[in-house]
Motif scaffolding. Structure first.
Motif, mmCIF file in Angstrom:
data_model
loop_
_atom_site.group_PDB
_atom_site.id
_atom_site.type_symbol
_atom_site.label_atom_id
_atom_site.label_comp_id
_atom_site.label_asym_id
_atom_site.label_seq_id
_atom_site.Cartn_x
_atom_site.Cartn_y
_atom_site.Cartn_z
ATOM 1 N N CYS A 264 50.097 40.317 22.969
ATOM 2 C CA CYS A 264 51.484 39.843 23.085
ATOM 3 C C CYS A 264 51.784 39.516 24.552
ATOM 4 C CB CYS A 264 52.455 40.922 22.611
ATOM 5 S SG CYS A 264 52.213 41.487 20.910
ATOM 6 N N GLN A 265 52.539 38.475 24.780
ATOM 7 C CA GLN A 265 52.946 38.033 26.112
ATOM 8 C C GLN A 265 51.761 37.648 27.014
ATOM 9 O OE1 GLN A 265 55.627 41.544 26.953
ATOM 10 N NE2 GLN A 265 57.078 39.908 27.419
ATOM 11 N N GLN A 266 50.628 37.345 26.410
ATOM 12 C CA GLN A 266 49.482 36.905 27.202
ATOM 13 C C GLN A 266 49.121 35.450 26.926
ATOM 14 O OE1 GLN A 266 46.471 39.972 26.301
ATOM 15 N NE2 GLN A 266 46.574 40.531 28.457
ATOM 16 N N ASN A 267 49.978 34.759 26.180
ATOM 17 C CA ASN A 267 49.696 33.347 25.907
ATOM 18 C C ASN A 267 49.967 32.516 27.156
ATOM 19 O OD1 ASN A 267 52.471 33.635 25.866
ATOM 20 N ND2 ASN A 267 52.765 32.841 23.817
ATOM 21 N N VAL A 268 49.472 31.293 27.128
ATOM 22 C CA VAL A 268 49.600 30.404 28.288
ATOM 23 C C VAL A 268 51.068 30.129 28.592
ATOM 24 C CG1 VAL A 268 49.157 28.041 29.095
ATOM 25 C CG2 VAL A 268 47.305 29.388 28.088
ATOM 26 N N ALA A 269 51.914 30.060 27.582
ATOM 27 C CA ALA A 269 53.334 29.804 27.805
ATOM 28 C C ALA A 269 53.980 30.907 28.635
ATOM 29 C CB ALA A 269 54.050 29.664 26.464
ATOM 30 N N THR A 270 53.424 32.118 28.598
ATOM 31 C CA THR A 270 54.021 33.254 29.304
ATOM 32 C C THR A 270 53.365 33.518 30.653
ATOM 33 O OG1 THR A 270 54.565 34.281 27.176
ATOM 34 C CG2 THR A 270 54.620 35.705 29.111
ATOM 35 N N ILE A 271 52.024 33.514 30.706
ATOM 36 C CA ILE A 271 51.336 33.879 31.958
ATOM 37 C C ILE A 271 50.396 32.777 32.453
ATOM 38 C CG2 ILE A 271 51.499 36.360 31.516
ATOM 39 C CD1 ILE A 271 48.499 36.277 30.722
#
Length: 341
Positions: A264-271
């Protein structure tokens, strides 16, 4: 004349914008010379849950799995409350997952042909990691991954369970990221003087790997995930996924595929591409002719605000089997890589 010039100018601008939009659109995922029997999978946290359900559902194709900071197959059984309680922080009230019981239930699912027969798991290699400082997914949950796989037929000697490193809830690396014991902090990569990606790949592939590349010869490509699932963002799949392609694979040599499910929260959109570039997989892939497939999630405010993979049923009641939208989409990506659609 001025009106005509304005019309012409406006038209040219519109055409230019259209060309720019088309040129920025993700390309189709290419096909390569792939030995599908050598396919494996791994994941962290929600991605770890996704990795084990993908491994079990497609066990006739997948030869091994690395499961980090997660729990056993279909632990949530379709309930977000079970996911948050029993499958992450078991208590007297919630109870703990039971790997043997979940394996028995998986056998019933296999009998209905919704996942591959569990007999395919015999001879597979499974790598499990749970840090002693993980405050998100309790080690008692990690224990049940081993119980599940043994009950499902994986030989004890083929399971490696690492649960003695003072790591927080993160993908751990040799020297990149937060301090090792950091409990839970973006980008959920901790430096622990421990090459998690390398260790799980070496276990899955029986140690028969070349040393990792010092300098990458391969490259990361983006591809259109909408080819594999219509309106992907409505199912919490991003429009674009990524893959690391070693130079040897680009040149037509026979390669393996390893699928990596981020947390979770490790997708390209986030990081950004931090996980893709720094989790540690690409160095090993580059020198061993392994394509790394990095499918991507998107956030969905109605049920998945943190961009997690579907391991409790927010998108589909079939989230854990072959009929699940995300499951079928990633399998289609694998088939495309192998040119076996």
């Amino acid at each position: 004349m001025m009106g005509g010039s304005l019309f012409l100018s406006t038209t040219l601008i519109a055409i230019s914008m259209l060309i720019t939009t088309v040129s920025l659109a993700a390309e189709p995922l290419p096909s390569y010379r792939i030995d599908l029997k050598e396919t494996s999978v791994s994941g962290l946290s929600a991605g770890g849950y996704m990795a084990d359900q993908f491994h079990v559902a497609y066990s006739s194709t997948i030869k091994g799995a690395g499961i980090i900071a997660a729990g056993p197959f279909n632990c949530a059984e379709g309930s977000v409350m079970t996911a948050l309680g029993k499958c992450m922080q078991p208590s007297f009230l919630s109870g703990s997952p039971d790997g043997k019981e979940l394996a028995a239930k998986a056998n019933k699912v296999a009998a209905n042909k919704m996942i591959d027969d569990l007999s395919n798991l015999k001879g597979n290699k499974v790598y499990i990691f749970s840090g002693t400082k993980d405050e998100t997914v309790d080690q008692k949950v990690g224990d049940q991954i081993k119980e599940f796989y043994q009950a499902a037929g994986v030989e004890e000697e083929n399971i490696r369970y690492v649960n003695d490193i003072a790591a927080g809830h993160a993908m751990i690396t040799q020297n990149y990221g937060n301090d090792c014991s950091t409990a839970s902090k973006l980008p959920y990569i901790n430096k622990c003087d421990h090459d998690e990606a390398g260790n799980l790949l070496k276990h899955i592939y029986d140690g028969a790997l070349n040393t990792p590349s010092e300098k990458l010869g391969g490259k990361v490509i983006g591809f259109d995930q909408g080819e594999f699932l219509a309106n992907p963002t409505s199912h919490s799949l991003a429009d674009e996924g990524y893959a690391f392609i070693p130079e040897a694979c680009e040149k037509g040599e026979t390669c393996k595929v390893h699928i990596v499910f981020h947390g979770c929260q490790q997708n390209v959109a986030t990081i950004g591409k931090e996980y893709i570039e720094n989790a540690g997989y690409n160095r090993w892939a580059d020198s061993n002719k392994i394509i790394i497939l990095y499918p991507q999630t998107s956030s969905n405010l109605s049920g998945n605000p943190k961009g997690c993979w579907d391991w409790w049923g927010y998108d589909s009641d079939h989230y854990y089997n072959k009929k699940g939208n995300q499951m079928a989409a990633v399998k289609a990506m694998l088939n495309r890589l192998a040119g076996s659609e």
